[in-house]
Design an enzyme around this catalytic site. Structure first.
Site, PDB file in Angstrom:
ATOM      1  N   LYS A  25      58.482  23.401  88.532  1.00 19.83           N
ATOM      2  CA  LYS A  25      59.449  24.460  88.175  1.00 19.83           C
ATOM      3  C   LYS A  25      60.484  23.929  87.174  1.00 19.83           C
ATOM      4  O   LYS A  25      60.738  24.541  86.145  1.00 19.83           O
ATOM      5  CB  LYS A  25      60.170  24.933  89.448  1.00 19.83           C
ATOM      6  CG  LYS A  25      61.424  25.769  89.175  1.00 19.83           C
ATOM      7  CD  LYS A  25      62.091  26.262  90.447  1.00 19.83           C
ATOM      8  CE  LYS A  25      63.073  25.320  91.070  1.00 19.83           C
ATOM      9  NZ  LYS A  25      64.397  25.257  90.428  1.00 19.83           N
ATOM     10  N   ASN A  26      61.074  22.791  87.508  1.00 16.64           N
ATOM     11  CA  ASN A  26      62.207  22.330  86.698  1.00 16.64           C
ATOM     12  C   ASN A  26      61.786  21.757  85.346  1.00 16.64           C
ATOM     13  O   ASN A  26      62.635  21.468  84.494  1.00 16.64           O
ATOM     14  CB  ASN A  26      63.048  21.331  87.493  1.00 16.64           C
ATOM     15  CG  ASN A  26      63.768  22.024  88.644  1.00 16.64           C
ATOM     16  OD1 ASN A  26      63.834  23.253  88.677  1.00 16.64           O
ATOM     17  ND2 ASN A  26      64.287  21.253  89.577  1.00 16.64           N
ATOM     18  N   CYS A 119      70.966  28.498  92.948  1.00 14.07           N
ATOM     19  CA  CYS A 119      71.236  28.161  94.349  1.00 14.07           C
ATOM     20  C   CYS A 119      72.681  27.728  94.547  1.00 14.07           C
ATOM     21  O   CYS A 119      73.240  27.004  93.725  1.00 14.07           O
ATOM     22  CB  CYS A 119      70.305  27.044  94.802  1.00 14.07           C
ATOM     23  SG  CYS A 119      68.620  27.611  95.045  1.00 14.07           S
ATOM     24  N   ARG A 124      78.789  23.714  90.605  1.00 19.58           N
ATOM     25  CA  ARG A 124      77.857  23.819  89.477  1.00 19.58           C
ATOM     26  C   ARG A 124      78.507  24.352  88.201  1.00 19.58           C
ATOM     27  O   ARG A 124      78.082  25.378  87.648  1.00 19.58           O
ATOM     28  CB  ARG A 124      76.627  24.648  89.860  1.00 19.58           C
ATOM     29  CG  ARG A 124      75.977  24.169  91.137  1.00 19.58           C
ATOM     30  CD  ARG A 124      74.641  24.801  91.377  1.00 19.58           C
ATOM     31  NE  ARG A 124      73.578  24.122  90.648  1.00 19.58           N
ATOM     32  CZ  ARG A 124      72.321  24.538  90.637  1.00 19.58           C
ATOM     33  NH1 ARG A 124      71.971  25.613  91.275  1.00 19.58           N
ATOM     34  NH2 ARG A 124      71.403  23.871  89.958  1.00 19.58           N
ATOM     35  N   ASP A 308      67.405  17.031  95.517  1.00 20.93           N
ATOM     36  CA  ASP A 308      66.640  18.214  95.931  1.00 20.93           C
ATOM     37  C   ASP A 308      65.861  17.972  97.227  1.00 20.93           C
ATOM     38  O   ASP A 308      65.489  18.924  97.909  1.00 20.93           O
ATOM     39  CB  ASP A 308      65.659  18.637  94.823  1.00 20.93           C
ATOM     40  CG  ASP A 308      66.396  19.238  93.632  1.00 20.93           C
ATOM     41  OD1 ASP A 308      67.573  19.585  93.785  1.00 20.93           O
ATOM     42  OD2 ASP A 308      65.784  19.346  92.555  1.00 20.93           O
ATOM     43  N   ARG A 400      61.534  31.193  95.171  1.00 19.89           N
ATOM     44  CA  ARG A 400      62.019  30.862  93.826  1.00 19.89           C
ATOM     45  C   ARG A 400      61.327  29.620  93.280  1.00 19.89           C
ATOM     46  O   ARG A 400      61.207  29.459  92.069  1.00 19.89           O
ATOM     47  CB  ARG A 400      63.523  30.585  93.868  1.00 19.89           C
ATOM     48  CG  ARG A 400      64.342  31.775  94.261  1.00 19.89           C
ATOM     49  CD  ARG A 400      65.771  31.430  94.210  1.00 19.89           C
ATOM     50  NE  ARG A 400      66.095  31.044  92.843  1.00 19.89           N
ATOM     51  CZ  ARG A 400      67.296  31.051  92.329  1.00 19.89           C
ATOM     52  NH1 ARG A 400      68.306  31.435  93.070  1.00 19.89           N
ATOM     53  NH2 ARG A 400      67.508  30.698  91.098  1.00 19.89           N
TER      54      ARG A 400
HETATM   55  C1  EPZ Z   1      68.936  20.427  87.879  1.00 23.38           C
HETATM   56  O1  EPZ Z   1      70.064  21.284  88.029  1.00 23.38           O
HETATM   57  C2  EPZ Z   1      67.867  20.998  88.770  1.00 23.38           C
HETATM   58  N1  EPZ Z   1      67.585  22.354  88.342  1.00 23.38           N
HETATM   59  C3  EPZ Z   1      68.332  20.990  90.212  1.00 23.38           C
HETATM   60  O2  EPZ Z   1      67.267  21.440  91.025  1.00 23.38           O
HETATM   61  C4  EPZ Z   1      68.687  19.557  90.609  1.00 23.38           C
HETATM   62  O3  EPZ Z   1      69.236  19.569  91.915  1.00 23.38           O
HETATM   63  C5  EPZ Z   1      69.715  18.970  89.630  1.00 23.38           C
HETATM   64  O4  EPZ Z   1      69.222  19.092  88.277  1.00 23.38           O
HETATM   65  C6  EPZ Z   1      70.021  17.500  89.892  1.00 23.38           C
HETATM   66  O5  EPZ Z   1      68.849  16.752  89.827  1.00 23.38           O
HETATM   67  C7  EPZ Z   1      66.788  22.560  87.329  1.00 23.38           C
HETATM   68  O6  EPZ Z   1      66.290  21.659  86.682  1.00 23.38           O
HETATM   69  C8  EPZ Z   1      66.491  23.979  86.991  1.00 23.38           C
HETATM   70  P1  EPZ Z   1      73.022  18.957  86.898  1.00 23.38           P
HETATM   71  P2  EPZ Z   1      71.295  21.199  87.046  1.00 23.38           P
HETATM   72  O7  EPZ Z   1      73.603  19.660  85.723  1.00 23.38           O
HETATM   73  O8  EPZ Z   1      70.812  20.890  85.687  1.00 23.38           O
HETATM   74  C9  EPZ Z   1      77.681  18.496  87.806  1.00 23.38           C
HETATM   75  C10 EPZ Z   1      66.220  22.876  92.568  1.00 23.38           C
HETATM   76  O9  EPZ Z   1      66.337  23.032  93.792  1.00 23.38           O
HETATM   77  N2  EPZ Z   1      77.866  19.172  86.511  1.00 23.38           N
HETATM   78  O10 EPZ Z   1      72.333  17.660  86.685  1.00 23.38           O
HETATM   79  O11 EPZ Z   1      72.084  22.415  87.265  1.00 23.38           O
HETATM   80  C11 EPZ Z   1      77.130  19.476  88.855  1.00 23.38           C
HETATM   81  O12 EPZ Z   1      78.153  20.234  89.432  1.00 23.38           O
HETATM   82  C12 EPZ Z   1      67.439  22.705  91.695  1.00 23.38           C
HETATM   83  O13 EPZ Z   1      65.123  22.864  91.990  1.00 23.38           O
HETATM   84  C13 EPZ Z   1      79.137  19.296  85.995  1.00 23.38           C
HETATM   85  O14 EPZ Z   1      80.128  18.853  86.594  1.00 23.38           O
HETATM   86  O15 EPZ Z   1      72.041  19.950  87.662  1.00 23.38           O
HETATM   87  C14 EPZ Z   1      76.442  18.547  89.822  1.00 23.38           C
HETATM   88  O16 EPZ Z   1      77.374  18.011  90.712  1.00 23.38           O
HETATM   89  C15 EPZ Z   1      68.694  22.858  92.472  1.00 23.38           C
HETATM   90  N3  EPZ Z   1      79.297  19.933  84.790  1.00 23.38           N
HETATM   91  C16 EPZ Z   1      75.922  17.426  88.908  1.00 23.38           C
HETATM   92  O17 EPZ Z   1      76.657  17.515  87.699  1.00 23.38           O
HETATM   93  C17 EPZ Z   1      78.235  20.421  84.088  1.00 23.38           C
HETATM   94  O18 EPZ Z   1      78.445  20.971  82.991  1.00 23.38           O
HETATM   95  C18 EPZ Z   1      74.429  17.530  88.595  1.00 23.38           C
HETATM   96  O19 EPZ Z   1      74.161  18.784  87.987  1.00 23.38           O
HETATM   97  C19 EPZ Z   1      76.947  20.282  84.611  1.00 23.38           C
HETATM   98  C20 EPZ Z   1      76.784  19.657  85.839  1.00 23.38           C
END
Ligand code: EPZ
Length: 419
Positions: A25-26, A119, A124, A308, A400
């Site tokens: 998916k990701n 989610c 986020r 995850d 999802r």
């Molecule tokens: C991706 O989400 C994945 N989703 C998530 O999988 C996964 O949990 C996550 O990466 C971490 O590995 C997809 O790829 C679609 P991040 P993403 O931006 O990109 C903070 C699933 O279940 N952050 O790496 O949204 C954020 O709050 C999903 O398949 C900021 O502070 O994750 C978090 O604490 C859930 N500012 C951390 O970084 C930003 O602008 C990691 O978020 C962006 C993120």
């Protein structure tokens, strides 16, 4: 999405059979966003048939892109794509809707879209995405839930991400490919999904150095051509079933995994828990006695243990003979599983980012509620080790990201059904 459906699962004495792992998916979601960078037809093979992909198709269709998904083959035709704002009613259904920002800016120099949903596993924010885009000469305005971005032209820049956000790295990569000059992203994410996106962009003609490292150097180009993509297996779905095997005596063949490289960190954790994994030519052999070894675990950015899979890990540890702990370092609020596991009789204490899981507790079947994708899948795993029957409600969250968890577990002889 059907919010009324539930899954009923009976405690399992063993897991035996063959399970085929779906496409990632990701990985596919950013690749879908990247197709907007070209005018042409792209075919994506091994595409998972899941809700998030359907929503991404609807979003692309808002931009007059034609999509068709059948039998795991997704065709995307961007030849007649034209600019439109993306409505909040759709963007709020998917976190990855924000990934269209980079490619829309590269294609049309503007993007207006509702804020992303996804989610509820923490705050986020998207500040890193936006800070990077501002550095690339983009004006950003946020009014209520609508984000408006505009640029005269995207300018390559040097930007250091304060956290290696997966989504921000993907968005900035796609914008950088369409920018003037060179962009250097420091502190970039190194997850397999980033490597796959980079390789896909390169197959379209993008010039990217440092793939797989935390410094990505992208030379903007106008000469991109559409390209097909063979999606990799979903390492988180595979990981769900690998960890699950720790808690139930298992003899499983897992197919669809062409290369275990992206799965190594998860296999290591599964091994610590008591799972024996052997790679054969056409499948992974997964065996266990169903006796979970306790331990202290921590999530982290790749190649550490993925956040995850944290809810599944916590669930499995409830069956360990001794107490265990899991520390969550990526999201600040990803312990929604605890409340539901407690309904099944688990004893878990959360202190800030660390969960202490009491071992040697027999879980009891009960009705529990999915509140996000991975937490929902973990509750299905919990049902396998809880006495009697467990019912998981609100399973649209699971749909999802998991094509059909009931089908998969049926293949392993589990008494499980939609109710
Ligand atoms: C991706 O989400 C994945 N989703 C998530 O999988 C996964 O949990 C996550 O990466 C971490 O590995 C997809 O790829 C679609 P991040 P993403 O931006 O990109 C903070 C699933 O279940 N952050 O790496 O949204 C954020 O709050 C999903 O398949 C900021 O502070 O994750 C978090 O604490 C859930 N500012 C951390 O970084 C930003 O602008 C990691 O978020 C962006 C993120």
């Amino acid at each position: 999405m059907s919010s009324l459906k539930a899954i009923s699962v009976k405690e399992a004495g063993e897991l035996k059979g063959t399970i085929e792992i779906q496409g990632s998916k990701n990985t596919v979601l950013p690749v879908m966003a990247a197709t907007l960078l070209t005018s042409g037809i792209s075919v994506i093979y091994n595409c998972p048939m899941i809700e998030d992909v359907q929503v991404m198709c609807r979003l692309l269709e808002c931009l007059h892109v034609k999509t068709s998904l059948a039998e795991h083959t997704l065709t995307i035709d961007t030849r007649e794509a034209s600019y439109e704002p993306l409505p909040y009613s759709l963007t709020k259904r998917l976190r990855s809707s924000v990934l269209l920002l980079g490619s829309m800016l590269a294609r049309w120099h503007k993007a207006e879209l509702g804020m992303p949903g996804g989610c509820a596993i923490g705050l986020r924010p998207i500040d890193i995405h936006l800070e990077g885009l501002v550095k690339m000469n983009v004006d950003v305005n946020l009014h209520k839930e609508i984000l408006s971005c505009e640029t005269y032209y995207l300018q390559g820049c040097e930007y250091h991400l304060r956290f290696p956000s997966v989504g921000a790295t993907e968005n900035l990569l796609m914008a950088a490919v369409g920018a003037k000059g060179r962009t250097i992203l420091r502190g970039a994410a190194k997850e397999p999904e980033i490597i796959e996106l980079c390789n896909y962009l390169v197959s379209m003609g993008a010039l990217i150095e440092g793939i797989g490292t935390d410094v990505l150097i992208i030379k903007g180009t106008k000469e991109l051509v559409s390209s097909d993509y063979h999606n990799v297996y979903d390492r988180i779905v595979a990981g769900t079933y690998l960890l699950m095997a720790a808690a139930v005596p298992s003899d499983i063949k897992m197919t669809g995994i062409e290369d275990i490289h992206y799965l190594k960190n998860i296999i290591q954790t599964a091994s610590k828990l008591g799972v024996n994994v052997i790679k054969f030519d056409r499948y992974l052999s997964i065996q266990s006695l169903g006796k979970v070894a306790a331990g202290d675990f921590e999530t982290g950015i790749y190649p550490e243990f993925p956040t995850d899979l944290q809810p599944v890990l916590m669930t499995v540890l409830a069956k360990a003979v001794q107490d265990s702990s899991v520390t969550e370092t990526v999201f600040e609020n990803r312990f929604a599983i605890v409340k539901e596991l407690e309904k099944l009789n688990a004893r878990i204490q959360v202190k800030e980012q660390k969960a202490l899981i009491k071992g040697n507790i027999k879980l009891q079947g009960h009705t529990v509620k999915a509140t996000d994708l991975r937490q929902g899948a973990a509750l299905v795993v919990a049902g396998l080790i809880s006495k009697g029957y467990t019912t998981i409600t609100d399973i649209s969250y699971i749909e999802r990201g998991y094509e059909d968890i009931v089908r998969d577990l049926h293949c392993l002889g589990v008494d499980i059904a939609y109710v």
